[in-house]
Each structure stands twice: as structure tokens, then as C-alpha cells.
Design an enzyme around this catalytic site. Structure first.
Site, PDB file in Angstrom:
ATOM      1  N   ASP A 390     -12.635 -21.859 -16.540  1.00 49.03           N
ATOM      2  CA  ASP A 390     -11.595 -23.032 -16.070  1.00 49.03           C
ATOM      3  C   ASP A 390     -10.300 -22.629 -16.545  1.00 49.03           C
ATOM      4  OD1 ASP A 390     -11.164 -25.088 -14.003  1.00 49.03           O
ATOM      5  OD2 ASP A 390     -10.582 -26.013 -15.755  1.00 49.03           O
ATOM      6  N   GLU A 427     -10.993 -17.900 -13.765  1.00 47.98           N
ATOM      7  CA  GLU A 427     -10.210 -18.472 -12.933  1.00 47.98           C
ATOM      8  C   GLU A 427      -8.522 -18.244 -13.420  1.00 47.98           C
ATOM      9  OE1 GLU A 427      -9.434 -22.621 -10.824  1.00 47.98           O
ATOM     10  OE2 GLU A 427      -9.449 -22.823 -12.970  1.00 47.98           O
TER      11      GLU A 427
END
Length: 766
Positions: A390, A427
Site C-alpha cells: 500500500d 501501489e
């Protein structure tokens, strides 16, 4: 092996009269009947032996670290706590050995040190702290009146400068001492990891709880790791070969959510980088989630499905300077977080590249070690196959610096004998940086540019042909110059964050009122189209047409995701058109909004069949849809575009066109693109795209007899005619359809069509 003992060095001394008073009060109020011995160990955390347990915790700036212990089954409150001061410190690691205890005890720490927030120190011996290396936790976070905060909550602008002396022990979960990581003896039954090549991955993103929490799932253990196991046959039937699980680390819900009667459902608010979220286990026994997680991994591997974890190392649940003190902040705030501030308070505040209040400092050795140790634990002990990071650009920052693919974290992973072999997915952005295409060799990346451009193409925007071609080619604009493989691009249309596939074709606007933020949260840039009616189609006279168009658009999105070069990622529930009622930020909806309604597998059986067959066709298309060497990555080497009239579209400046056709064939095939080579030796497919509002007749490439074009898929047709089965049935109508006219095909409005070259046969004629 245990090392020689080193006493706590002399420079661990109190720096102010206030700290001395605080220390005296702490030690006077706490006694223990247990004993602790000096030791010198290398591993952080709690390590169980036959004689007792070794404890080790890092803090560069603490004066003393005190260990709090609770016996198995004992109260986690006044009277049940044993306090021991860790007697040794080596390399800033406080450590001690407690004989006579073992697995099942719970524990935590109290840390004495300076309280000087302006310069980054936020020690508070009244606050109970989780061990960052705890393998499991027992209990929940509760924060009435801000009691978990190390500062005086709600005391105005300078609240974070005032120390709150109240004890937080009774409102904190405790670390559970387990044998995890010490050869716990889990029976893997000889099952090995599938070791799927990156170019063959088809990823299915799913939330462990939401997958089976609804009663319609019919599983014995809903919302758990074991519940997911019960649905493995279903996952196999979809044709996917990897699950990407939303965060499974222990989490804490933000106070603002709890005040609204909501929780952090997605889990992007980690309170531990080792412990699993207890609620994803059955809670049959403390720490049972560890063995249940391993069982899930083993059974997925047995079915040939890999496990990728979505991990959140970029920030923690401690939030900003006004957040709670749960672990890292109280143990050594200055060593773990990226801090900033004005000249008179240079470390008072947190860099907030994450939007969650704080940012982990990947330029700090203890922070880097914590993350790497966590990754190795899940790769070795838990046997997961990969990680999706993330806000991964944060991992390339050092103490507030800009992103660099040559940052220490990436070098450490690349040389690690365990981590360099797992799948790594980024990401590629945070609040301040966009880094898609900039990650090191071997990394895969979420390609949001693919998402945005395909959404725009399918909804019918003009001026996108070059962008469309780039995305179907594997985004060479992003990856070719860096000589990255096409699988580096993780292609997706929908993910947990945003509209589901059904909502993408049903809503023009987000509808997030249920989140309690007056619909201000969530993205405003959805690039969606409601097909003429916002949400559920109201007018009965129009509903059938609207729903038919929505189904067609959903199939268009799905086919382009699966046909494009790269690694497809599909959102769990899209296979039966799950809806969130227009909520594009359902992070706090632990209810039917987010849970799978398994009854839809029956009501949307036609789309589910299309999904399964489309995934299966991807594998057959792979030879005609892949790069085999760097020199074949340029445009036109493997694909060639045509106008509906059959002319090469590179010759007619077609950028504004909303119609195009592509010939797919193996990259080794060369020669005249208008006269394909022998289909006997070169698989040939033809892709026809029409996002106009009217049908058009497309000229087809010539095929020498006895070859002809056969229909694979036409998203305008009703099921089961919308897609042919990969292996045609021996009887009945569920077979491939030959094209009546060998030189043309009428492509309906807003449709995607796939044809393949086959020998002439007696299949039904369209």
C-alpha cells in the site's frame, strides 16, 4: 545462540527532574513475584524455550523498558499484572529472560524516557505498549476519553505537549506469547507453493471477512480464514490462480469512525506488522488465527492458488501527534517515524505522505528492520507467495526525502535470499508522489493509467485510440524504456477502492452518505457511466434496456482487462456484478454493503458464466498476446490495428475514432499484416471494438480456405451466446459460431467482439 550479557549503559539516564519523578512513581507502584535474568539475544520479540521466554525490544532513546506479564486465562486488569524491568541492553535492544513461563502468557511494555514532543520524544510510562514483534494479540483497542493518548486529549492547540499520566493498560490488547516462528510444528502435509510464473497470474482481490460473512455464503465459519477455505472450489471454478487479500494484520479503528458507529473494515490502519487480525480467526482459542491462516494458505496452495497479502507498512494506527500511543510512538517515536516541524520544534509533527497522520521512516534502520522481519516472517513461517505494498512510494522515502527506486528498502529486498523470490506489487503513489513505472526491476505495479483509460474508452470518449493501443500493448509508454516485462503492469478496472464493476456502469456519481462524511469522502473522478439511469433503473419501460446495456458495458470492461498484455487483477464479486449501492469508498462498511451476497451467483448466472469463460479464453490467447523478447515490444510488432474498412489505422490518423480492430498473432509472425500467415502454425484472433452508439460493418482479414473466422465472444449477445465455451460441447447449441460471411462482421453499438481462425466445420451459423 544466546550471547554474553551486557549491562544497561551509563548514558541511559534521566534527563530532567520531571522524568526522575515519573520514574520513581512508576517503580514504586509496580512489583512482581517473577524473576528476570540478564541475557543477550539477537531476535526481537518474545522467543519461547523449554525453560522460559526471552524478550527483546528496540529503543534507542528509552531510559528503561519494563515488561508487563499476565498469566494464561488471568485478568488483564489490576492485580493480574507482573512487572519486570528488562535488565540488559545491547545495541539499543532491551532484553531479559523470564524463567518458568511459556506460550499462552500475554504481555506488553512500559517505556521510560524523555517527554519532549518538540524534539520527537513522546515517552510515557503510563501507557501500555504492544510489542511490535508480537505474533498474536488478545483483546481490543478502546479509547474512552482519549485514554490511549500519551498527551492530554482535547486540551487545545498545544495538547500534544502535555503528558497524560493515566494508565492505558485496561484499554489495550495484549501481546500473546506463541510458538510461531520457533518451529511450531504446523503440518503442511507436503503441500508446496504453486510457484506460478508472473506472466501467467490472474489475480482475484478479496476481503477475507466480506467474502463469506453473509449468511448466504453457507459456510461453517463465516468471515474467517477457515470460511475462505470452504469456497476454494468456487475460486477454482473462476479460473483465477492467485488471491490478493486485503490487509490481515491486526488493526485499530479510528475514534472518528467508532463515534459514528462504524469501523475500519478494510484494515488499512495497522496496529501490528506481525499479529493477524483476531477477528479473521474463529476465536476458538487465543491465537488460533495463526494456525487457521496457515491452513488457509496450505489449502489454497493445494488447489494451485497463490496467496498475496496487501500490506500496510507506510503508516500505523497511531496517527498524527494527536493520535493514540499504542506501540512504536511510545517505544521510540524518533526512531520509527518521519518527523518534521518548525525551527523551534523540528520533530514535533509527522510527515503525512499517507493521508493517515504519520509516515514510517524507511531511512531508519530499526524501522527498516521491522518491516523486513515482518515480510520474512510471512514469507517463511506463513508461506505466502507475495505482497502488495500500500502506498509503496513511501518505502522509497528516507526521513521526508523524495521517492527513489534506489532507496535502502529496495536494495535490502533485492539482496534478501527470501524476499527476492516472492512476488512484489507496488501501489505506485502516495499523497505527494506518483511513481508508476519507476519501481525496480522485478516489481509489479498497479497501473491506474490502464484503469482510467479503459474506463474512458468503454464509456465512449473520443481521442483515446493511441492510449487504448498503449494499454492493450502492456503500457510501453510506461515500461518499455526501462525494459520492464509486460507482467510488471497489473491491469485492473476495479479494486476495493472505488466503484465495483456493476456500480461503474450504474452510477455517474458517488453515493457515500452511509460513511457519515456528507459524501465528501471518496474520489470524484470515477470515469463511470450509468447507461441512462442513476442507480437502480426506475422506469419499468426503460429498465430492461438499461440493464441490458449495463451488462454489455460490464462485459466490455472485463474482456479488455483480460485481453491486455500484463497481469490482470479482478475485484472479488465483480464476477456476479456485486453492488455497493454507489459507495466508492466503503472502507468503513462492515455490513451487507461490502459483504458478498451469494444469491447473486444464481441471479447473475449468465454474467458469471461469461466471466469464467473469458478467463479461460485468456489462456488460449496468451501465445498470440505476449512479448517474447525486448526487441518485439514496439507497436505493430505483435498487433496491427485496422479501421472498420480494413485499412491499417496508422495510415488514417484515427485518434478521434471510437472504432478499431486488432489482429492478434504470435510475435514471431512477420510479413504482410493484411494477409495473415498460415493459421495452421500461427494462432490468429481478431478483436473488434465499437463504442459508437450505432452498429457498423467491419471488414475481416482474408483467410485462405478451408480456414474461416469463428465467433469467440460478442458482448452484445444474450447469454449463453455472448461467449463460446473454451471446449465446445459435444451436443446442443453451446458451441462456437461460424461467421456466415467470411469477409465481414456487423459489430453492434457499444460492443466488443473476438473472432478466431479455425478450420471450416459444421458449427451453427450466426
Amino acid at each position: 545462540m544466546d550471547l554474553p550479557v551486557e549491562p544497561i549503559p551509563d548514558d541511559r539516564r534521566l534527563s530532567s527532574p520531571e522524568d526522575a519523578v515519573e520514574s520513581a512513581r512508576f517503580t514504586a507502584e509496580r512489583r512482581s513475584s517473577l524473576t528476570v535474568e540478564s541475557c543477550r539475544v539477537q531476535e526481537l520479540g518474545a522467543r519461547v524455550t523449554a525453560e522460559g521466554v526471552y524478550f527483546a525490544v528496540y529503543s534507542r532513546h528509552a531510559y528503561q523498558i519494563h515488561l508487563a506479564l499476565f498469566p494464561p486465562g488471568g485478568p488483564h486488569a489490576s492485580g493480574g499484572e507482573e512487572i519486570l524491568t528488562l535488565p540488559a541492553c545491547h545495541g539499543h535492544v532491551f532484553q531479559g529472560f523470564v524463567p518458568g513461563i511459556g506460550a499462552g502468557w500475554t504481555y506488553g511494555f512500559y517505556a521510560e524516557g524523555p517527554f519532549d514532543p518538540r524534539h520527537g520524544h513522546r515517552f510515557n510510562p503510563g501507557k501500555f505498549l504492544l510489542d511490535p514483534y508480537a505474533r498474536a494479540i488478545e483483546g481490543t483497542f478502546r479509547n474512552p476519553g482519549g485514554i490511549l493518548c500519551g498527551h492530554v486529549a482535547g486540551a487545545g492547540h498545544d495538547a500534544d505537549l502535555l503528558r497524560d499520566h493515566r494508565s492505558s493498560r485496561d484499554f489495550m490488547p495484549k501481546g500473546l506469547i506463541t510458538r510461531a516462528g520457533t518451529g511450531s510444528g504446523f503440518d503442511w502435509q507436503g503441500v508446496k507453493a504453486p510457484n506460478i510464473a508472473r506472466e501467467d497470474l490472474v489475480i482475484y482481490e478479496v476481503h477475507v471477512k466480506g467474502f463469506t460473512a453473509d449468511a448466504s455464503s453457507g459456510v461453517e465459519n463465516p468471515g474467517t480464514f477457515l470460511g475462505l477455505i470452504e469456497k476454494i472450489p468456487y475460486l477454482k471454478s473462476l479460473g483465477i490462480n492467485a488471491v490478493e487479500l486485503l490487509p490481515v494484520h491486526a488493526k485499530a479503528s479510528e475514534d472518528a469512525l467508532l463515534d459514528r458507529g462504524l469501523v475500519n473494515y478494510w484494515g488499512y490502519n495497522s496496529a501490528s506488522f506481525f499479529a493477524l487480525e483476531p477477528g479473521l480467526g474463529t476465536r476458538r482459542a487465543p491465537g488460533c488465527e495463526i494456525e487457521e491462516f496457515k491452513t488457509m494458505v496450505r489449502e489454497l496452495h493445494r488447489a494451485g492458488i497463490e496467496v498475496i497479502l496487501d500490506v500496510v507498512y507506510n503508516h500505523t494506527a497511531e496517527g498524527s501527534e494527536l493520535g493514540p500511543t499504542l506501540s512504536l510512538r511510545g517505544l521510540d517515536n524518533l526512531s520509527y517515524y518521519s518527523l518534521t516541524g518548525p525551527e523551534d520544534a523540528p520533530r514535533r509533527y509527522y510527515h503525512n505522505y499517507t493521508g493517515c497522520g504519520n509516515t514510517v521512516n524507511f531511512g531508519s534502520e530499526p524501522a527498516l528492520r521491522l518491516v523486513l522481519d515482518s515480510l520474512r516472517y510471512f514469507a517463511e513461517e506463513m508461506r505466502v507467495d507475495g505482497f502488495r505494498f500500500d502506498l509503496a512510494t513511501v518505502h522509497g522515502r528516507q526521513d521526508g526525502s523524495g521517492f527513489s527506486p534506489r532507496a535502502p528498502f529496495f536494495y535490502a529486498v533485492a539482496q534478501d535470499p527470501v524476499l527476492r523470490g516472492v512476488k512484489l506489487i507496488a501501489e505506485g503513489w502516495d499523497l505527494d508522489t506518483y511513481g508508476v513505472g519507476k519501481f525496480p526491476e522485478g516489481w509489479m505495479e498497479w497501473n491506474d493509467d490502464f484503469r482510467d483509460n479503459i474506463r474512458r474508452w468503454v464509456r465512449g470518449e473520443p481521442g483515446l485510440l493511441f492510449d487504448l493501443r498503449d494499454k492493450l500493448e502492456g503500457s510501453p509508454f510506461i515500461y518499455a524504456d526501462a525494459r520492464r516485462e509486460p507482467w510488471a503492469s497489473v491491469n485492473f478496472i476495479t479494486a476495493h477502492d472505488g466503484f465495483t464493476l456493476r456500480d461503474l456502469v450504474s452510477y455517474n456519481r458517488k453515493h457515500n452518505q452511509a460513511n457519515g462524511e456528507d459524501n465528501r469522502d471518496g474520489s470524484y473522478e470515477n470515469r463511470s457511466w450509468n447507461c441512462g439511469s442513476e442507480g437502480p433503473a426506475g422506469d419499468p419501460a426503460l429498465a430492461a434496456g438499461v440493464e441490458a446495456l449495463r451488462g454489455r458495458q460490464a462485459r466490455n470492461h472485463l474482456l479488455l482487462t483480460l485481453l491486455a498484455r500484463g497481469t490482470p487483477m479482478l475485484l472479488g464479486g465483480d464476477e456476479f456484478l456485486r453492488t455497493q449501492d454507489g459507495n466508492n469508498n466503503a472502507y468503513c462498511q462492515d455490513n451487507e454493503v461490502s459483504w458478498f451476497d451469494w444469491k447473486q451467483t444464481e441471479t447473475q448466472a449468465g454474467f458469471l458464466r461469461f466471466f469464467k469463460q473469458a478467463v479461460a479464453w485468456r489462456r488460449l490467447l496468451a501465445p498470440a498476446n505476449s512479448w517474447t523478447a525486448p526487441e518485439t515490444r514496439g507497436w505493430g510488432r505483435c498487433w496491427q490495428g485496422f479501421t472498420p474498412a480494413g485499412k491499417p489505422w496508422t495510415d488514417v490518423a484515427p485518434q478521434e475514432s471510437r472504432q478499431v480492430a486488432f489482429l492478434l498473432r504470435e510475435p514471431e509472425a512477420r510479413g504482410d499484416w493484411l494477409r495473415p500467415p498460415d493459421p495452421e502454425t500461427t494462432p490468429l484472433f481478431y478483436l473488434l471494438l465499437n463504442t459508437m452508439d450505432e452498429a457498423d460493418l467491419f471488414q475481416l482479414p482474408f483467410l485462405p480456405p478451408p480456414w474461416e473466422w469463428e465467433l469467440v465472444a460478442d458482448t452484445s449477445l444474450p447469454p449463453p451466446r455472448d461467449i463460446a465455451p473454451v471446449i465446445p460441447a459435444q451436443a446442443g447449441t453451446d458451441q462456437g459460431v461460424s461467421i456466415a460471411f467470411a469477409d465481414r462482421y456487423k459489430v453492434p453499438e457499444r460492443s466488443t467482439v473476438i473472432l478466431r481462425a479455425v478450420r471450416r466445420h459444421s458449427s451453427p451459423v450466426l
